[in-house]
Design a protein around this motif. Structure first.
Motif: not given
Length: 79
Positions: A21, A24, A27-28
């Motif tokens: 989580q 992610k 990366r976002d």
């Protein structure tokens, strides 16, 4: 590490899930995946390890239930 993301977890026992989580979100936000994550030493009683392709290291500077993700530069050997 020049840029990092501090992620708080409420004490989940699932290290891999929490790290996924947090990665992610990293990366976002930054466009690239993290390659290192620092956690409180109590989370890694057996030492550093790789989880989901991310090197997880312990650091006494990181509070419990916090994950500090980022990218460490990999130094190339000189020839």
């Amino acid at each position: 590490m020049d840029i990092g993301l501090l992620w708080h977890d409420g004490g989940s026992a699932d290290l891999a899930g929490t790290l996924a989580q947090a990665a992610k979100r990293y990366r976002d936000r930054f466009g690239n995946p993290p390659n290192v994550c620092y956690v409180h030493p109590t989370l890694l009683p057996d030492g550093d390890r790789k989880v989901n392709g991310i090197l997880v290291r312990s650091s006494a500077r990181v509070l419990r239930h916090h994950f500090w993700l980022g990218q460490e530069k990999v130094e190339q050997p000189t020839v």
